[in-house]
Write a protein that holds these residues in place. Structure first.
Motif, short mmCIF file in Angstrom:
data_model
loop_
_atom_site.label_atom_id
_atom_site.label_comp_id
_atom_site.label_asym_id
_atom_site.label_seq_id
_atom_site.Cartn_x
_atom_site.Cartn_y
_atom_site.Cartn_z
N GLY A 99 0.94 -1.44 0.14
CA GLY A 99 0.06 0.04 -0.15
C GLY A 99 0.62 1.28 -0.04
N GLU A 100 2.06 1.23 0.11
CA GLU A 100 3.13 2.27 -0.11
C GLU A 100 3.46 2.67 -1.60
OE1 GLU A 100 3.84 3.98 2.54
OE2 GLU A 100 3.93 2.62 4.18
N VAL A 101 3.68 4.03 -1.86
CA VAL A 101 4.21 4.61 -2.88
C VAL A 101 5.80 5.01 -2.84
CG1 VAL A 101 3.99 6.18 -4.63
CG2 VAL A 101 1.90 5.18 -3.89
N ILE A 102 6.55 4.39 -3.67
CA ILE A 102 8.21 4.98 -3.73
C ILE A 102 7.99 6.29 -4.17
CG2 ILE A 102 10.29 4.59 -4.75
CD1 ILE A 102 9.35 1.43 -4.80
N SER B 190 14.72 7.27 -4.38
CA SER B 190 15.66 6.31 -3.90
C SER B 190 16.96 6.83 -3.64
CB SER B 190 15.70 4.96 -4.67
OG SER B 190 16.42 5.34 -5.88
N VAL B 191 17.77 6.37 -2.75
CA VAL B 191 19.26 6.82 -2.34
C VAL B 191 20.20 5.90 -2.77
CG1 VAL B 191 20.86 7.66 -0.71
CG2 VAL B 191 18.45 8.30 -0.49
N VAL B 192 21.24 6.08 -3.53
CA VAL B 192 22.10 5.20 -4.36
C VAL B 192 23.48 5.66 -3.59
CG1 VAL B 192 23.36 4.35 -6.33
CG2 VAL B 192 20.90 4.92 -6.30
N MET C 190 7.26 8.99 0.81
CA MET C 190 7.26 10.66 1.14
C MET C 190 7.82 10.86 2.40
SD MET C 190 4.48 13.40 -0.44
CE MET C 190 4.74 12.76 -2.19
N GLN C 191 7.24 9.90 3.25
CA GLN C 191 7.52 10.19 4.80
C GLN C 191 8.86 9.78 5.00
OE1 GLN C 191 4.48 8.87 3.91
NE2 GLN C 191 3.74 11.12 3.76
#
Length: 263
Positions: free
Chosen positions: A169-172, A175-177, A210-211
């Motif tokens: 139920g989460e939306v990406i 990202s951190v690379v 987003m959080q």
């Protein structure tokens, strides 16, 4: 399922412009005037300018007063630019490879690694093939406590973003690379066809909502025979550095002395 968004018109126009440039439609490095270019492409002036701005941001075009829009061949020819896209399937397809995926059944593993959240994770491995040669190995980890329903053992995870949405139920959001050095072990050496202990480029990627909650973790290894990653850095006007500069006769000794001066 996540909604599918169509690419904006200006991005399609930018792609068409690149095709025309590569096709030698304009043999020199200067594009026609914008009015003529708009007529050739059949688009409005605002859409054309957005497309040109997109290519300018990519470093493929530079605008010079009195000359117009100039094509930068070295930027146009640069392959596998990860400063532009991190979709490796699209990247390989753009380079003309026939792309396919091999994916393991998922499993559950406990992890205490600092790079990922501790606990049990749903884990699966994937190889991205380029013309039937392994180009990328990817291992994905998703915290089990995020899953809101059972995952079938033989489920094919086609799109990781959709899978995360459907099963957590989460939306990406981003990202951190972190690019990290790695040596090919026996398995990677055999699959990639490279020497054991040969250096390979790899990275760890952490996906967040987003959080800023961590949703999943990937570790990716690139076959050095295929994935020669590049990036483009734009130049800037010269300026004085704001940090102290020391000119040394014996540079290495001066650096070691400075490094140990506080110890």
């Amino acid at each position: 399922m996540l909604p599918v968004q169509n690419a904006p018109l200006y991005t399609k126009v930018a792609e068409r412009l690149v095709e025309l440039i590569k096709g030698g439609v304009w043999p020199d490095n200067v594009l026609p005037a914008e009015e003529q270019l708009g007529k050739t492409l059949g688009v409005s002036k605002p859409t054309l300018r957005e497309a040109l701005a997109e290519l300018t941001s990519q470093g493929i075009i530079a605008k010079k007063h009195g000359l117009g829009n100039i094509v930068i061949p070295s930027a146009l020819k640069a392959r596998f630019r990860f400063d532009l896209k991190l979709d490796f399937i699209d990247m390989l397809s753009t380079e003309g490879y026939e792309v396919s995926l091999f994916q393991s059944y998922h499993r559950f593993e406990d992890s205490a690694q600092e790079a990922v959240s501790p606990g049990t994770h749903l884990v699966y491995d994937e190889f991205v093939m380029a013309d039937k040669h392994p180009a990328i190995k990817l291992t994905m980890r998703i915290p089990r406590n995020l899953l809101n329903r059972e995952v079938q053992p033989n489920l094919r995870i086609g799109n990781m973003f959709s899978f995360i949405f459907d099963y957590t139920g989460e939306v990406i959001n981003h990202s951190v690379v972190n690019i990290v050095p790695a040596l090919a072990g026996a398995s990677l050496s055999r699959i990639f066809g490279i020497g054991q202990e040969e250096p390979v480029v790899s990275w760890r990627e952490i996906f967040h909502n987003m959080q800023d909650k961590k949703l999943c973790f990937t570790r990716i290894y690139f076959n050095p025979k295929i994935m020669k990653l590049t990036m483009l850095r734009k130049g800037s006007y010269p300026h004085e550095t704001g940090c102290p500069v020391f000119v040394c006769t014996d540079l290495e000794e001066a650096v070691l002395e400075a490094a140990h001066s506080e110890n």
